[in-house]
Every structure is written in structure tokens, then in C-alpha cells.
Enzyme design. Structure first.
Site, PDB file in Angstrom:
ATOM      1  N   ARG A 153      19.565 100.095 -72.741  1.00 56.00           N
ATOM      2  CA  ARG A 153      20.941  99.648 -72.924  1.00 56.00           C
ATOM      3  C   ARG A 153      21.476 100.339 -74.178  1.00 56.00           C
ATOM      4  NH1 ARG A 153      17.992  94.687 -72.000  1.00 56.00           N
ATOM      5  NH2 ARG A 153      18.553  93.710 -70.013  1.00 56.00           N
ATOM      6  N   LYS A 177      18.040  92.027 -74.885  1.00 50.18           N
ATOM      7  CA  LYS A 177      18.930  90.868 -74.890  1.00 50.18           C
ATOM      8  C   LYS A 177      18.207  89.643 -75.424  1.00 50.18           C
ATOM      9  CE  LYS A 177      22.306  91.926 -71.287  1.00 50.18           C
ATOM     10  NZ  LYS A 177      22.885  91.481 -70.010  1.00 50.18           N
ATOM     11  N   HIS A 249      25.698 103.251 -69.817  1.00 52.66           N
ATOM     12  CA  HIS A 249      24.921 102.448 -68.870  1.00 52.66           C
ATOM     13  C   HIS A 249      24.596 103.231 -67.593  1.00 52.66           C
ATOM     14  CE1 HIS A 249      23.490  98.366 -69.098  1.00 52.66           C
ATOM     15  NE2 HIS A 249      23.667  98.209 -67.811  1.00 52.66           N
ATOM     16  N   ARG A 252      21.110 104.421 -67.566  1.00 46.22           N
ATOM     17  CA  ARG A 252      20.162 103.335 -67.265  1.00 46.22           C
ATOM     18  C   ARG A 252      20.082 103.117 -65.759  1.00 46.22           C
ATOM     19  NH1 ARG A 252      17.783  98.589 -69.506  1.00 46.22           N
ATOM     20  NH2 ARG A 252      18.342  96.634 -68.486  1.00 46.22           N
ATOM     21  N   HIS A 275      14.618  93.146 -67.405  1.00 36.67           N
ATOM     22  CA  HIS A 275      15.335  92.136 -66.625  1.00 36.67           C
ATOM     23  C   HIS A 275      14.496  90.865 -66.528  1.00 36.67           C
ATOM     24  CE1 HIS A 275      17.839  95.371 -64.303  1.00 36.67           C
ATOM     25  NE2 HIS A 275      18.385  95.046 -65.455  1.00 36.67           N
ATOM     26  N   TYR A 284      19.296  97.978 -57.536  1.00 31.72           N
ATOM     27  CA  TYR A 284      18.959  99.398 -57.454  1.00 31.72           C
ATOM     28  C   TYR A 284      18.382  99.793 -56.091  1.00 31.72           C
ATOM     29  CZ  TYR A 284      19.816  99.216 -62.391  1.00 31.72           C
ATOM     30  OH  TYR A 284      20.414  99.015 -63.608  1.00 31.72           O
TER      31      TYR A 284
END
Length: 303
Positions: A153, A177, A249, A252, A275, A284
Site C-alpha cells: 500500500r 493497516k 494502488h 498492488r 488482508h 483478484y
């Protein structure tokens, strides 16, 4: 309990403190929550609606949603409603309210947005557009190679530290995150460009106090901002004549898509991307039909 007419500021402050301390959300996420609540308070001020967060009702919220829907797309509206629901849930949890005024307000129905990706040739084309004779050329090349080579990110890239580079073990430590750390594998190709920048460019810079351990520095020796990374990527896309609407992004997305197309396990990709849910990674799975057919022919016993 009673907030009073002028207590929106205190409510927002308490909520942001809760998001940071209790939920451990990233500063950027917290700022988005805060901005969404401020949109509501600005609306109340504009229409001279002197209502506290304790007594604001569903009708007031509906008026606000109707008013702001003219300015926001459906995805932004959905995020706004979700953020406000969380805010009022927090007030209920703290005992300031008994009900959530957004309980019966539905978010716009969204189709699942497939991420934009770049082909390998487009990524090479974009990197080829970097002017290495420019003072920041080697740095920008290392930035793009790291975004694509590690699937980071943008905030993870700007926060990358020299002390987080464990090249001998083949990993870098990333702060994701919610301030969650994870180890991301790094290939020797990407590692080479980071070392070139670190040993031949960055070594000649004098970092500002507090930024001595930051890997990617701006011209003034401070940490790069998210906005600067966006600017670098947009400018490179323009110079490479790539018409797609790309952002940091995008690399990514491309990282994950290319891994998946080449047979990588979805769970492994999930770990590398950081994630929490495999559902997020499943976006994806938007592979082209020729790849799906080749997988069937290669692996199915009746093929």
C-alpha cells in the site's frame, strides 16, 4: 447523558480516540471517518439546524444524505453512510443514545468493482519512462519497483524503514493497516534497485531529525507524502503514454493479479497483501478466460 448543542466537536474527538486506541485503525482511515462526520455538521450549520448528536433523528440524516448525494458517487455515499453508522453506534455504546438514526437507511447497491491492473509490458513501459539522469530518478525507480515487487500500500511504502530491510533473509517488515506488522518477501531484482538508491543516492542526503531511518526521502530529507507518490505515478503514466487511470494502488493490484495468473495460491497472496479476510483477496480472481481455460486443460484429469 447529554451532549448539548455545541458538543459535536467533543463527540468527534472521542470517536477518533476510540478508533485509534480501541480499534487500532490507521491515521488515514480515522481521518476519512472524521471528514465524513464533518460533512454532516457542515450541512447542519448551512441549514441552521441546531441539533446535537444526541437528538439528531432519521429525518435529519435523510435530508443530509439526499443533499450530499448530488455531490458524491455511489461508492462514496456507501462509505459515508457506513462511517456515520459506526459513529452513532459508538454513541450508543457510550450511553449517549439509544438508537442509531441510520439504522433504516440503506446504502446504494454497489457492483463489485474490479481493480485496474497493468500488464507486465505496461509496467516495463512505465518504468522505462523514468529519467535516471534526474536527481530523483533512481529513487523513483526503486519506489515503483517496490510497489510492484512487494505489493505494498502507498502508506506502507512511505513508512518503510531502513531497519525494516532484512535482505539477507529475503524479507522486508511492513507496517500495515491498524499498525499491524507483517513480513513480505522481496525478490533479488527489487532488492537491487532499493540498494542502488540507498547506497548511491540516499547516502548523499542529510535526513531531517526524526527521518534518519526512513528509506525514501524527499529533496528536503523528510519522509515522502502519499500525495507525492500519487504525483510521481501520474506523471510517469503520462510520459509513458499509458491511458489507464492508474494510481500507486494499481501496482498492488497488478502484483496480486500476476501472481494469481502464474499459479500462486490465493491464501499466500492474502498473507503477502496483509488482508484480514480471504474475501478481500478474492477480488483478484478476475482472470481472463484464456487463463482459466489453460488452468482447466493443465490440471483437470478429463482435459
Amino acid at each position: 447523558m447529554y451532549f448539548g448543542v455545541m458538543k459535536w466537536e467533543q463527540a468527534i474527538q472521542d470517536f477518533t480516540y476510540y478508533l485509534k486506541i480501541e480499534r487500532g485503525l490507521a491515521d488515514n482511515t480515522i481521518q476519512n471517518y472524521r471528514l465524513d462526520i464533518l460533512k454532516l455538521t457542515n450541512y447542519l450549520s448551512e441549514f441552521e439546524l441546531n441539533i446535537s448528536p444526541v437528538y439528531i433523528a432519521e429525518d435529519d440524516i435523510q435530508g443530509f444524505i439526499y443533499n450530499i448525494s448530488k455531490l458524491l458517487n455511489e461508492r462514496s455515499q456507501a462509505r459515508l453512510i457506513s462511517g456515520l453508522k459506526s459513529f452513532f453506534d459508538f454513541l450508543i455504546f457510550e450511553g449517549y443514545r439509544k438508537t442509531n438514526p441510520l439504522e433504516l437507511i440503506e446504502s446504494p447497491r454497489l457492483g463489485r468493482k474490479l481493480p485496474d491492473t497493468l500488464s507486465i509490458s505496461e509496467i516495463d513501459q512505465l518504468i522505462g519512462a523514468i529519467d535516471l539522469s534526474h536527481s530523483q530518478g533512481q529513487r523513483n525507480k526503486a519506489i515503483i519497483e517496490t510497489l510492484y515487487g512487494c505489493g505494498l500500500r502507498v502508506s506502507e511504502l512511505t513508512n518503510l524503514k531502513l531497519s525494516h530491510l532484512h535482505f539477507e533473509e529475503g524479507f522486508i517488515k511492513v507496517l500495515g493497516k491498524g499498525n499491524k506488522e507483517r513480513l513480505v518477501p522481496i525478490n533479488s531484482y527489487t532488492q537491487k534497485f532499493i540498494e542502488l538508491y540507498k547506497d548511491e543516492v540516499r547516502i548523499h542526503q542529510e535526513p531531517k531529525p526524526g527521518f534518519t531511518d526512513v528509506l525514501f526521502l524527499n529533496r528536503r530529507g523528510a519522509q515522502l507524502t502519499r500525495a507525492m507518490i500519487f504525483t510521481i505515478v501520474k506523471q510517469l503514466a503520462k510520459e509513458a503514454h499509458i491511458q489507464k487511470n492508474i494510481s500507486p494502488h494499481t501496482f498492488r493490484h497488478s502484483f496480486a493479479t500476476h501472481l494469481l495468473e502464474n499459479g500462486a495460491n490465493l491464501r499466500v497472496i492474502q498473507q503477502m497483501l496483509g488482508h484480514e479476510s480471504i474475501t478481500t483477496t478474492e477480488i483478484y480472481m478476475h482472470l481472463d478466460k484464456t487463463h482459466l481455460r489453460s488452468v482447466l486443460e493443465q490440471f483437470h484429469p478429463r482435459a
